[in-house]
Design a protein around this motif. Structure first.
Motif, PDB file in Angstrom:
ATOM      1  N   ALA A  60      96.983 132.143   9.085  1.00 57.33           N
ATOM      2  CA  ALA A  60      97.920 131.065   9.407  1.00 57.33           C
ATOM      3  C   ALA A  60      99.363 131.548   9.319  1.00 57.33           C
ATOM      4  N   LEU A  61      99.661 132.379   8.331  1.00 57.55           N
ATOM      5  CA  LEU A  61     101.014 132.933   8.197  1.00 57.55           C
ATOM      6  C   LEU A  61     101.333 133.846   9.380  1.00 57.55           C
ATOM      7  N   LYS A  62     100.388 134.689   9.756  1.00 61.99           N
ATOM      8  CA  LYS A  62     100.586 135.562  10.920  1.00 61.99           C
ATOM      9  C   LYS A  62     100.793 134.736  12.187  1.00 61.99           C
ATOM     10  N   ASN A  63      99.980 133.697  12.360  1.00 64.66           N
ATOM     11  CA  ASN A  63     100.111 132.847  13.555  1.00 64.66           C
ATOM     12  C   ASN A  63     101.454 132.144  13.599  1.00 64.66           C
ATOM     13  N   ARG A  64     101.961 131.701  12.454  1.00 61.00           N
ATOM     14  CA  ARG A  64     103.273 131.054  12.411  1.00 61.00           C
ATOM     15  C   ARG A  64     104.349 132.044  12.849  1.00 61.00           C
ATOM     16  N   ILE A  65     104.279 133.272  12.356  1.00 66.92           N
ATOM     17  CA  ILE A  65     105.275 134.293  12.727  1.00 66.92           C
ATOM     18  C   ILE A  65     105.155 134.623  14.213  1.00 66.92           C
ATOM     19  N   ARG A  66     103.932 134.770  14.712  1.00 69.21           N
ATOM     20  CA  ARG A  66     103.732 135.062  16.140  1.00 69.21           C
ATOM     21  C   ARG A  66     104.282 133.955  17.030  1.00 69.21           C
ATOM     22  N   SER A  67     104.019 132.703  16.665  1.00 68.52           N
ATOM     23  CA  SER A  67     104.372 131.585  17.538  1.00 68.52           C
ATOM     24  C   SER A  67     105.841 131.179  17.430  1.00 68.52           C
ATOM     25  N   GLN A  68     106.509 131.519  16.330  1.00 71.15           N
ATOM     26  CA  GLN A  68     107.879 131.057  16.155  1.00 71.15           C
ATOM     27  C   GLN A  68     108.906 132.175  16.066  1.00 71.15           C
TER      28      GLN A  68
END
Length: 172
Positions: A60-68
């Motif tokens: 979830a942390l990786k996805n947040r960084i990728r998406s934002q």
């Protein structure tokens, strides 16, 4: 003709000055030289361990960084920035108590699921942005935890990753 020249100069000046500043996306202020980040696996060191919480939180942390952000996530200790840490607490406690008759013990009317994560962020370009901090979020619920636990965990993880992202990249 004169208006076109003034417009061209204004736009050119705006573009040149914006290239020297940080890149901002969704409130994030990421210096242009920061291109890669290594997000290490967050182990679950809490006394109460839930299966897959470490994996779910890290992804979830990786996805947040990728998406934002425009940062590339790499598995390389030489990345421009590193985020590491651990899940240090996972608790279910009474959130509100209901009084009963004098001969009976009080009972929990609502309960609280809390998750605490210790995060260390290292920025190789700007050491002033480095931090090591604990983040805690919780959700109150009623009834049995078993039917609600995964949904509560998803909500809490979403809040935690938002706070961590904002601390690292939005300078709050």
């Amino acid at each position: 003709m004169r208006r076109a020249l003034v417009f061209f100069i204004a736009v050119s000046t705006l573009l040149l000055t914006s290239q020297s500043c940080s890149i901002t996306l969704n409130g994030a202020s990421i210096p242009p030289e920061l291109k890669t980040i290594n997000v290490e696996f967050f182990e679950n060191n809490a006394p109460l361990v839930v299966a897959n919480l470490s994996q779910d939180f890290t992804e979830a942390l990786k996805n947040r960084i990728r998406s934002q952000s425009r940062l590339s996530i790499v598995r390389d200790p030489a990345a421009n920035a590193t985020m590491s840490g651990a899940i240090v607490n996972y608790t279910i406690t009474p959130a509100s108590i209901e009084a009963t008759s004098p001969n009976q013990a009080p009972i929990a009317n609502a309960s609280r699921l809390s998750i605490t994560v210790n995060v260390k962020y290292t920025n190789e370009f700007d050491k002033k942005l480095n931090f090591e901090q604990q983040f805690t979020k919780y959700r109150d619920f009623q009834g049995d935890i078993s039917s609600q636990e995964q949904g509560l965990i998803q909500d809490i993880v979403r809040q935690l990753t938002e706070d961590i992202f904002n601390k690292a990249f939005a300078n709050w």
